[in-house]
Design a protein around this motif. Sequence first.
Motif, mmCIF file in Angstrom:
data_model
loop_
_atom_site.group_PDB
_atom_site.id
_atom_site.type_symbol
_atom_site.label_atom_id
_atom_site.label_comp_id
_atom_site.label_asym_id
_atom_site.label_seq_id
_atom_site.Cartn_x
_atom_site.Cartn_y
_atom_site.Cartn_z
ATOM 1 N N VAL A 83 0.876 -1.239 -0.026
ATOM 2 C CA VAL A 83 0.017 0.093 -0.132
ATOM 3 C C VAL A 83 0.945 1.389 -0.179
ATOM 4 C CG1 VAL A 83 -2.009 1.029 0.881
ATOM 5 C CG2 VAL A 83 -1.550 -1.301 1.435
ATOM 6 N N GLY B 298 6.085 5.366 10.537
ATOM 7 C CA GLY B 298 4.884 4.698 9.921
ATOM 8 C C GLY B 298 3.958 4.176 10.780
ATOM 9 N N THR B 299 2.943 3.674 10.433
ATOM 10 C CA THR B 299 1.812 3.061 11.277
ATOM 11 C C THR B 299 2.483 2.033 11.873
ATOM 12 O OG1 THR B 299 0.161 3.593 9.778
ATOM 13 C CG2 THR B 299 -0.219 1.578 10.976
ATOM 14 N N SER B 300 3.625 1.135 11.584
ATOM 15 C CA SER B 300 4.097 0.137 12.523
ATOM 16 C C SER B 300 4.641 0.959 13.783
ATOM 17 C CB SER B 300 5.426 -0.342 12.029
ATOM 18 O OG SER B 300 5.270 -0.844 10.422
ATOM 19 N N HIS C 113 -3.046 -6.908 10.774
ATOM 20 C CA HIS C 113 -1.649 -6.789 10.005
ATOM 21 C C HIS C 113 -0.688 -7.163 11.010
ATOM 22 C CE1 HIS C 113 1.436 -4.314 7.944
ATOM 23 N NE2 HIS C 113 0.794 -4.720 6.891
ATOM 24 N N THR D 37 2.150 -6.010 11.463
ATOM 25 C CA THR D 37 3.212 -5.172 12.344
ATOM 26 C C THR D 37 2.589 -5.149 13.744
ATOM 27 O OG1 THR D 37 1.801 -3.575 11.184
ATOM 28 C CG2 THR D 37 3.887 -3.766 10.516
ATOM 29 N N GLN E 199 -9.075 -2.676 13.057
ATOM 30 C CA GLN E 199 -8.685 -2.157 11.801
ATOM 31 C C GLN E 199 -9.457 -1.447 10.936
ATOM 32 O OE1 GLN E 199 -5.441 -5.098 9.488
ATOM 33 N NE2 GLN E 199 -7.494 -5.820 9.453
ATOM 34 N N GLY F 19 -9.441 -0.677 7.457
ATOM 35 C CA GLY F 19 -8.750 -1.032 6.140
ATOM 36 C C GLY F 19 -7.730 -2.351 6.042
ATOM 37 N N VAL G 196 -5.272 -4.892 4.742
ATOM 38 C CA VAL G 196 -4.058 -4.621 3.889
ATOM 39 C C VAL G 196 -4.482 -5.230 2.490
ATOM 40 C CG1 VAL G 196 -2.622 -6.968 4.295
ATOM 41 C CG2 VAL G 196 -1.738 -4.645 3.701
ATOM 42 N N ASP H 261 -5.846 0.160 13.885
ATOM 43 C CA ASP H 261 -4.857 0.297 12.980
ATOM 44 C C ASP H 261 -5.659 0.864 11.694
ATOM 45 O OD1 ASP H 261 -3.120 -0.001 10.855
ATOM 46 O OD2 ASP H 261 -2.561 -2.193 11.370
ATOM 47 N N ALA I 151 -3.912 2.521 9.008
ATOM 48 C CA ALA I 151 -2.768 2.664 8.432
ATOM 49 C C ALA I 151 -3.302 3.704 7.021
ATOM 50 C CB ALA I 151 -1.932 1.670 7.671
ATOM 51 N N PHE I 152 -4.048 2.995 6.149
ATOM 52 C CA PHE I 152 -4.403 3.833 4.773
ATOM 53 C C PHE I 152 -6.101 4.209 5.097
ATOM 54 C CE2 PHE I 152 -4.827 -0.521 3.949
ATOM 55 C CZ PHE I 152 -5.960 -0.880 3.365
ATOM 56 N N ASP J 276 -1.265 6.579 8.594
ATOM 57 C CA ASP J 276 -0.073 7.040 7.696
ATOM 58 C C ASP J 276 -0.380 8.171 6.847
ATOM 59 O OD1 ASP J 276 2.099 5.287 8.337
ATOM 60 O OD2 ASP J 276 1.591 3.859 6.897
ATOM 61 N N HIS K 89 2.062 8.812 4.509
ATOM 62 C CA HIS K 89 2.564 8.414 3.086
ATOM 63 C C HIS K 89 2.016 7.326 2.225
ATOM 64 C CE1 HIS K 89 5.018 5.559 6.034
ATOM 65 N NE2 HIS K 89 4.236 4.760 5.593
ATOM 66 N N LYS K 90 0.535 6.968 2.728
ATOM 67 C CA LYS K 90 0.099 6.075 1.874
ATOM 68 C C LYS K 90 -1.307 6.852 1.203
ATOM 69 C CE LYS K 90 0.683 1.653 4.275
ATOM 70 N NZ LYS K 90 1.741 2.059 5.228
HETATM 71 C C1 LIG Z 1 -3.222 -2.153 7.755
HETATM 72 C C2 LIG Z 1 -1.952 -2.029 7.805
HETATM 73 N N1 LIG Z 1 -1.149 -1.631 9.271
HETATM 74 C C3 LIG Z 1 0.074 -1.392 8.923
HETATM 75 C C4 LIG Z 1 0.887 -1.230 8.002
HETATM 76 C C5 LIG Z 1 2.366 -1.069 8.081
HETATM 77 O O1 LIG Z 1 2.500 0.293 7.914
HETATM 78 P P1 LIG Z 1 3.967 1.055 7.894
HETATM 79 O O2 LIG Z 1 4.572 0.384 6.606
HETATM 80 O O3 LIG Z 1 3.729 2.690 7.547
HETATM 81 O O4 LIG Z 1 4.801 1.001 8.868
HETATM 82 C C6 LIG Z 1 0.319 -1.374 6.799
HETATM 83 C C7 LIG Z 1 1.075 -1.369 5.664
HETATM 84 O O5 LIG Z 1 0.595 -1.316 4.570
HETATM 85 C C8 LIG Z 1 -1.071 -1.816 6.670
HETATM 86 O O6 LIG Z 1 -1.583 -1.898 5.570
#
Ligand SMILES: Cc1ncc(COP(=O)(O)O)c(C=O)c1O
Length: 466
Positions: free
Chosen positions: A88, A147-149, A191, A193, A236, A238, A240, A265, A267-268, A294, A296-297
């Motif tokens: 993503v 990032g989201t992690s 996810h 992460t 969540q 979204g 992935v 979470d 992220a996007f 994020d 950046h997504k």
């Molecule tokens: C749902 C979800 N969570 C976490 C992440 C991790 O995000 P990042 O790569 O910005 O750490 C992603 C990455 O695609 C994601 O789609």
Amino acid sequence: MASLQQQLFVQKKSKKLLNQASDLALEYLETIENSPVVPSRTGIEMLKEFDIDLPDSIGDEQQILEQLASIGCHNTVHYNGGRYYGFVNGGILPIGMATRWLADVWDQNAALNVMSPIAAKLESVCEVWLKQLFNLPEKTVAGLVGGTSVASLCGLAAARYRQLQNLNWDLAQNGTFGAPKLRIIMGTQTHGTVVKMLNLLGFGAADIEWVECDDQGRMIPDLMPALDRTCIVVLQAGNVCSGAFDHFSQLIPKAKQAQAWVHVDGAFGLWAAASPRFSHLTKDVNLADSWSVDGHKTLNTPYDCGVILCADEQALTHALHQQGSYIQSSEERDSMMFTPDMSRRAKGIDLWSCLRYLGRQGIAELIELLHERASYFALQASQIGFKVLNDVVFNQVILQADTEQQTLNTLKKIQASGVCWCGGAKWQGKAIIRVSICAWATTEKDIDDSIEVFAQCLNGSAAGLA
Ligand SMILES: Cc1ncc(COP(=O)(O)O)c(C=O)c1O
């Protein structure tokens, strides 16, 4: 021979290097549309030129830039074109790119207000704007991370702090060993992460209670176990692969009633909340305690721009607590109180410029554009023989060919085509092709060109592409 410092002063005064970098960057942007989306084998071969011993002496700065550009430009992956659909990975807004250039020259450390008033000010403006966009509680605070992690790490650390505090366990004083047991409740489609970050915080598999998900990857609300104040629930916005959103309206009020902490979470997908057309997907997400997202997504800011948003300021700042007699706090916002890192790039500057440029309307339009393109991709793919396995509710599409082997072979050929790129994954135990539309630059023509390649790859006539 001039000393190093004398040479550096000369470089600093002359505009040669920055002009050279700017020329090389602009050349790259001009060629990107007509070059392969991912490096060719010949490009990758060129990387060997970097395998040299660390030089003994000072180099020639212009030659270094020249070498970097001449090899590097063949070894980048083109998220900022229109035919990259992997992971993503968002594209980059021109205003974000330009702002980052400028801010990189400023070279600001965003840790403390006293280190960079401009970074601190713009981060605090972003904090207010993000709260407004996502309709989060007024008391919510934001920290800017990679990032989201890492944003999830922060949210989960705050959750652990608060839940243990509520059980009369002082984490700062007593640490985690011997602490009351906390229960982590999350969907089987969470996810990866999140699990990684839980591990970093000292949680293991034995602490996790997995909740089955439906065919879209959403947690099945009826299967949620009984919750209590030892629980941390992870939801969540979204998925992935499918882009699906958990049923926040059913899940969050129940969790809050049981005094569980809820982390989302997003992220996007949290960006859905910023679009009148898609905000139904995130209905009641604002009742959670913390959210990771994020820039950046979906927003297409430059990397790396993750955000932790937390409605419990004390839990977040205590979980990330740091002391030191040399730390000069100010009465204004000191960013390092909201992140694990101290020194870091002032990414709030480019986040601010992207938000400032798009405004509410532009953000909504960008989100809708990504969705429109994803829907178009799904429709076109289904017409050339792919099965579409998900409801395209946001920007993600899951495709499958008739057999497992055909899916895998098709994906391999698409990835080798150079025309477009997407990744694979497993969905309900079977191979899939994932298409993520995450760049502002993807046009219908990009999709038509990609679909042509998809058809050739599916039908086995793709030899010789790229
Ligand atoms: C749902 C979800 N969570 C976490 C992440 C991790 O995000 P990042 O790569 O910005 O750490 C992603 C990455 O695609 C994601 O789609």
